[in-house]
Write a protein that holds these residues in place. Structure first.
Motif, short mmCIF file in Angstrom:
data_model
loop_
_atom_site.label_atom_id
_atom_site.label_comp_id
_atom_site.label_asym_id
_atom_site.label_seq_id
_atom_site.Cartn_x
_atom_site.Cartn_y
_atom_site.Cartn_z
N ASP A 159 0.77 -1.16 0.03
CA ASP A 159 -0.03 0.31 -0.08
C ASP A 159 0.78 1.20 0.18
N LEU A 180 1.99 1.89 -3.43
CA LEU A 180 0.94 2.46 -4.46
C LEU A 180 0.75 3.70 -4.41
N ASP A 181 0.90 4.13 -2.99
CA ASP A 181 0.72 5.47 -2.78
C ASP A 181 1.75 6.56 -3.43
N VAL A 238 -6.00 2.44 -9.17
CA VAL A 238 -5.87 2.66 -7.94
C VAL A 238 -6.18 3.79 -7.33
N ARG A 254 -8.80 4.03 -3.84
CA ARG A 254 -8.18 3.71 -2.46
C ARG A 254 -8.09 4.83 -1.56
N PRO A 255 -8.98 4.52 -0.48
CA PRO A 255 -8.96 5.43 0.79
C PRO A 255 -7.45 5.65 1.25
N THR A 256 -6.74 6.91 0.83
CA THR A 256 -5.40 6.99 1.28
C THR A 256 -5.22 8.49 1.32
#
Length: 222
Positions: free
Chosen positions: A72, A75-76, A120, A123-125
């Protein structure tokens, strides 16, 4: 009463570029992210794993955890690195709707270069610095618009959603059509598909973006 849940981990942006323990690093965080993006561009997001990225860098998967805690995190970083390609931002002067359309077109070009982004993004980020800079520029463009701040946030989010939808549709399989289907029970559908009136060529992306932004922001402004 205290919660038993573990505290949320700080976003990758606020953590050191590598762990404080372990041997001297042989790769930078930037090299890791660049390798992951190249892999996603070539083979899709599913090909990106800590093990696969480590192999591309000729190192062990365990070594990557000195820089990142999880996929993760990777990905961020990938999303924010890609967002940096939106620079230099178009000027925030002139007609605000024209300027927002230019930003949307730049977003669409970005999604075309990196097809994995549309998968992507939901996504909650926490957003990274490049993503925040883009959002900040959008707000600068919308400064003359007398709409509520929450409405401006919604408009920017909707513009991104519309842009990602167009990017996704470009790679989607064509619709199945109506071959072999008895349409006798659907007279309006039959009339629509047999209408001899020629369609007027138009830029559907521009029409949609302008309509969404104008509808949200000018209606809210009263």
């Amino acid at each position: 009463m205290t919660s038993s849940a573990e505290p949320a981990r700080p976003p990758i942006w606020s953590r050191p570029a590598r762990g404080l323990r372990g041997p001297t690093p042989t790769h930078s965080r930037d090299e890791i992210v660049a390798a992951a993006i190249a892999m996603a561009d070539a083979d899709g997001l599913g090909a990106v794993s800590m093990r696969a990225v480590a192999a591309a860098l000729h190192t062990g998967a365990g070594s990557l955890y000195r820089y990142l805690s999880s996929r993760d995190d990777l990905l961020d970083l990938m999303v924010d690195r890609a967002a940096g390609e939106l620079r230099p931002f178009p000027a925030a002067d002139g007609d605000w709707l024209d300027a927002m359309l230019r930003l949307a077109r730049r977003q669409l070009d970005l999604y075309r270069r990196h097809r994995w982004l549309v998968a992507v993004l939901p996504r909650p980020t926490a957003p990274g610095p490049q993503s925040l800079a883009w959002f900040d520029h959008c707000l600068a463009v919308l400064r003359p618009v007398p709409a509520a701040t929450t409405t401006k946030f919604e408009a920017i989010a909707m513009m991104t959603g519309v842009t990602s939808l167009f990017a996704r549709q470009e790679t989607a399989a064509p619709p199945a059509g109506f071959a072999g289907i008895d349409l006798a029970a659907y007279p309006n559908l039959v009339a629509a598909i047999t209408d001899p009136a020629p369609s007027v060529p138009r830029d559907l992306f521009e029409t949609t973006v302008r309509s969404v932004l104008r509808g949200l922001l000018t209606d809210d402004a009263g």
